[in-house]
Design a protein around this motif. Structure first.
Motif, mmCIF file in Angstrom:
data_model
loop_
_atom_site.group_PDB
_atom_site.id
_atom_site.type_symbol
_atom_site.label_atom_id
_atom_site.label_comp_id
_atom_site.label_asym_id
_atom_site.label_seq_id
_atom_site.Cartn_x
_atom_site.Cartn_y
_atom_site.Cartn_z
ATOM 1 N N SER A 34 0.792 -1.232 0.000
ATOM 2 C CA SER A 34 0.000 0.000 0.000
ATOM 3 C C SER A 34 0.823 1.281 0.000
ATOM 4 O O SER A 34 0.276 2.351 -0.223
ATOM 5 C CB SER A 34 -0.955 0.004 1.195
ATOM 6 O OG SER A 34 -0.221 -0.064 2.406
ATOM 7 N N LYS A 35 2.117 1.189 0.244
ATOM 8 C CA LYS A 35 2.937 2.392 0.322
ATOM 9 C C LYS A 35 4.112 2.324 -0.659
ATOM 10 O O LYS A 35 5.224 2.732 -0.352
ATOM 11 C CB LYS A 35 3.440 2.589 1.747
ATOM 12 C CG LYS A 35 2.313 2.754 2.748
ATOM 13 C CD LYS A 35 2.813 3.019 4.133
ATOM 14 C CE LYS A 35 1.715 3.117 5.164
ATOM 15 N NZ LYS A 35 0.562 3.872 4.836
ATOM 16 N N CYS A 36 3.841 1.854 -1.840
ATOM 17 C CA CYS A 36 4.859 1.615 -2.868
ATOM 18 C C CYS A 36 4.601 2.551 -4.056
ATOM 19 O O CYS A 36 3.466 2.944 -4.309
ATOM 20 C CB CYS A 36 4.747 0.151 -3.309
ATOM 21 S SG CYS A 36 5.812 -0.350 -4.664
ATOM 22 N N THR A 39 1.899 1.198 -6.150
ATOM 23 C CA THR A 39 0.577 0.995 -5.549
ATOM 24 C C THR A 39 -0.574 1.415 -6.458
ATOM 25 O O THR A 39 -1.615 0.745 -6.470
ATOM 26 C CB THR A 39 0.501 1.696 -4.181
ATOM 27 O OG1 THR A 39 1.512 1.131 -3.329
ATOM 28 C CG2 THR A 39 -0.852 1.517 -3.529
ATOM 29 N N ASN A 65 5.590 -7.197 2.921
ATOM 30 C CA ASN A 65 6.293 -6.088 3.581
ATOM 31 C C ASN A 65 7.807 -6.225 3.456
ATOM 32 O O ASN A 65 8.548 -5.590 4.189
ATOM 33 C CB ASN A 65 5.880 -6.017 5.060
ATOM 34 C CG ASN A 65 6.242 -4.706 5.708
ATOM 35 O OD1 ASN A 65 6.100 -3.648 5.112
ATOM 36 N ND2 ASN A 65 6.728 -4.775 6.938
ATOM 37 N N GLN A 70 6.984 -1.483 2.886
ATOM 38 C CA GLN A 70 5.913 -0.736 2.213
ATOM 39 C C GLN A 70 4.516 -1.314 2.436
ATOM 40 O O GLN A 70 3.551 -0.807 1.874
ATOM 41 C CB GLN A 70 6.228 -0.632 0.722
ATOM 42 C CG GLN A 70 7.466 0.202 0.469
ATOM 43 C CD GLN A 70 7.826 0.293 -0.995
ATOM 44 O OE1 GLN A 70 7.377 -0.479 -1.833
ATOM 45 N NE2 GLN A 70 8.661 1.268 -1.318
ATOM 46 N N GLU A 71 4.420 -2.365 3.246
ATOM 47 C CA GLU A 71 3.110 -2.904 3.621
ATOM 48 C C GLU A 71 3.124 -3.205 5.119
ATOM 49 O O GLU A 71 3.123 -4.348 5.552
ATOM 50 C CB GLU A 71 2.777 -4.160 2.816
ATOM 51 C CG GLU A 71 1.357 -4.646 3.013
ATOM 52 C CD GLU A 71 0.329 -3.603 2.668
ATOM 53 O OE1 GLU A 71 -0.048 -2.805 3.562
ATOM 54 O OE2 GLU A 71 -0.127 -3.566 1.521
ATOM 55 N N THR A 85 -9.440 3.143 -0.915
ATOM 56 C CA THR A 85 -8.579 3.896 -1.828
ATOM 57 C C THR A 85 -8.751 3.466 -3.277
ATOM 58 O O THR A 85 -8.752 4.296 -4.182
ATOM 59 C CB THR A 85 -7.100 3.759 -1.404
ATOM 60 O OG1 THR A 85 -6.978 4.093 -0.017
ATOM 61 C CG2 THR A 85 -6.207 4.677 -2.225
#
Length: 161
Positions: A34-36, A39, A65, A70-71, A85
């Motif tokens: 989710s934070k890549c 994404t 992760n 990033q997860e 999102t």
């Protein structure tokens, strides 16, 4: 050959299951985060799923992760992020490792079936995609940089088989 559908996987709720419910379907299996920087591909994966699920495509997301943390979220946070999102409706399973001693059995299998560049089995980053035919065999491995829409023609071809 190992039967892809009998390999144990972790469901989002933490229980152990397998992929037998997807036997005979075309699968796009992706390690997600989710934070890549990749994404936003969630939107393209969801578009493919919505366009082709009725014809036999299932997208399966496996949060990971291992790349730059990033997860970091738990299953509830990941599910909330995906739904709010990107309005994700395809199955997102339990968080896994894709590399190393703790790599999930499914990912060990996929990497053996379709090694990466120069025969490397290592997953390089989030949003590596494995495309699996109705027979359970890996057709193609796509790099994280491959956008979901670039796979459209391959999906249509596999769905006609």
């Amino acid at each position: 050959m190992t039967d892809l559908y009998s390999i144990p996987v972790t469901a989002a709720d933490g229980s152990t299951t397998d992929l037998s419910a997807y036997r005979g379907r075309v699968l796009l299996i992706v390690n997600v985060a989710s934070k890549c920087g990749f994404t936003p591909q969630y939107a393209g994966l969801e578009a493919l799923y919505r366009a082709h699920q009725g014809s036999g495509l299932t997208v399966l997301g496996f949060p990971c992760n291992q790349f730059g943390a990033q997860e970091p979220g738990d299953a509830a946070e990941i599910a909330n992020f995906c739904s709010t999102t990107y309005d994700v409706t395809f199955p997102v399973l339990g968080k896994i490792d894709v590399n190393g001693a703790d790599a999930a059995p499914l990912w060990r299998h996929l990497k053996q079936e379709a090694p990466g560049l120069l025969g490397s089995e290592a997953i390089k980053w989030n949003f590596t995609k494995f495309f699996v035919g109705r027979d359970g065999r890996v057709i193609e491995r796509y790099a994280p940089t491959t956008k979901p829409e670039a796979i459209e023609a391959d999906i249509q071809k596999a769905l006609q088989r």
